[in-house]
Design an enzyme around this catalytic site. Structure first.
Site, PDB file in Angstrom:
ATOM      1  N   GLU A 105       0.843  -1.194   0.000  1.00  0.00           N
ATOM      2  CA  GLU A 105       0.000   0.000   0.000  1.00  0.00           C
ATOM      3  C   GLU A 105       0.877   1.243   0.000  1.00  0.00           C
ATOM      4  OE1 GLU A 105      -3.583   1.914   2.756  1.00  0.00           O
ATOM      5  OE2 GLU A 105      -2.136   0.540   3.660  1.00  0.00           O
ATOM      6  N   LYS A 144      -9.560   2.748  -2.431  1.00  0.00           N
ATOM      7  CA  LYS A 144      -9.800   2.126  -1.132  1.00  0.00           C
ATOM      8  C   LYS A 144     -11.174   2.509  -0.587  1.00  0.00           C
ATOM      9  CE  LYS A 144      -7.401   1.602   3.343  1.00  0.00           C
ATOM     10  NZ  LYS A 144      -6.230   2.115   4.114  1.00  0.00           N
ATOM     11  N   CYS A 148      -5.466  -2.936   2.688  1.00  0.00           N
ATOM     12  CA  CYS A 148      -5.224  -2.804   4.120  1.00  0.00           C
ATOM     13  C   CYS A 148      -6.492  -2.891   4.981  1.00  0.00           C
ATOM     14  CB  CYS A 148      -4.458  -1.514   4.386  1.00  0.00           C
ATOM     15  SG  CYS A 148      -3.550  -1.522   5.962  1.00  0.00           S
TER      16      CYS A 148
END
Length: 255
Positions: free
Chosen positions: A40, A106, A140
């Site tokens: 990430e 995300k 994540c």
């Protein structure tokens, strides 16, 4: 499909230096690799200061990924901080050797660090078809939300790229195994190592898990490139023998 997991430290908020360091690692990866997975925000570290370092999109890092992907004849994926239409995004890119690319913004922004105050959330999952595999790509904090990860698209590989700190490593390990088992999917997880500009420590634990929850790559703590073969036939045999996905709950997301 042969996958290379690049577990590395990152230079804080320095895209040019990180691209150079990663390029040196990528150049040394065996040409038989089909997919290279970076972490990430691999050009900056997990920064809440995107002003001045988030690149306009499409920008230099996408061009860099396209060039390397073509040279190595392998796909490359990982997320970066970008600016587009006046907003900042934590955007994952999946780049193929022919130069084509797909992206995922995300969905679950890490409110504990204030990510939701700085970046704009995405609202659409990304499933990529590559080398006969269907690949779902997430970032994540998405790992903590099993409903969003749920395998309603019949994907074969679930990839998480992360900056997941050492203090919560036990949660990282447990949730990755759970996602593999409940979705009857390979899970490929790439985390960083080292320390960031906020003094958060990372010990990696990049790993690969099969659909039964067994490790094909045990959690790793050293800075290195780790290579694993994913076998689609073996995955299909597991799903035929244990037909758990046939009993899954069907649903759609309402935005």
């Amino acid at each position: 499909m042969k996958v290379a997991l690049v577990q590395t430290s990152l230079v804080w908020e320095n895209p040019a230096v990180n691209r150079q360091l990663l390029q040196e690692k990528i150049n040394n990866i065996d040409d038989s690799v089909d997919l290279i997975v970076l972490s990430e925000m691999f050009t900056t570290g997990f920064t809440m200061n995107p002003q001045g370092i988030a690149e306009n999109f499409p920008g230099e890092t996408l061009l860099w990924m396209q060039r390397l992907s073509a040279e190595k004849k392998t796909a490359i994926t990982g997320s970066i901080a970008v600016q587009e239409n006046g907003n900042f995004y934590n955007r994952l890119l999946f780049v193929k050797p022919d130069g084509s690319w797909q992206s995922y913004d995300k969905k679950h922004l890490f409110s504990l660090a204030g990510e939701d105050k700085v970046y704009r959330a995405g609202n659409k999952k990304l499933i990529v078809d590559y080398k006969g595999f269907r690949i779902c790509l997430l970032i994540c904090y998405d790992l903590r939300f099993p409903v969003y990860s749920r395998n309603n698209e019949d994907y074969d590989v679930l990839i998480y790229v992360a900056n997941w700190p050492e203090v919560r490593t036990s949660a990282w390990d447990a949730l990755l195994a759970a996602r593999a088992i409940e979705n009857q999917s390979y899970v490929v997880a790439v985390n960083r190592v080292g320390e960031d500009g906020n003094q958060h420590k990372y010990i990696g634990h990049s790993q690969v898990i099969d659909a039964l929850g067994n490790h094909l790559l045990e959690p790793q703590e050293l800075e290195d490139v780790y290579t694993v073969d994913l076998n689609l036939l073996q995955l299909q045999e597991i799903r035929q023998k244990f037909r758990f996905l046939a009993d899954r709950d069907r649903f759609t997301f309402l935005e």
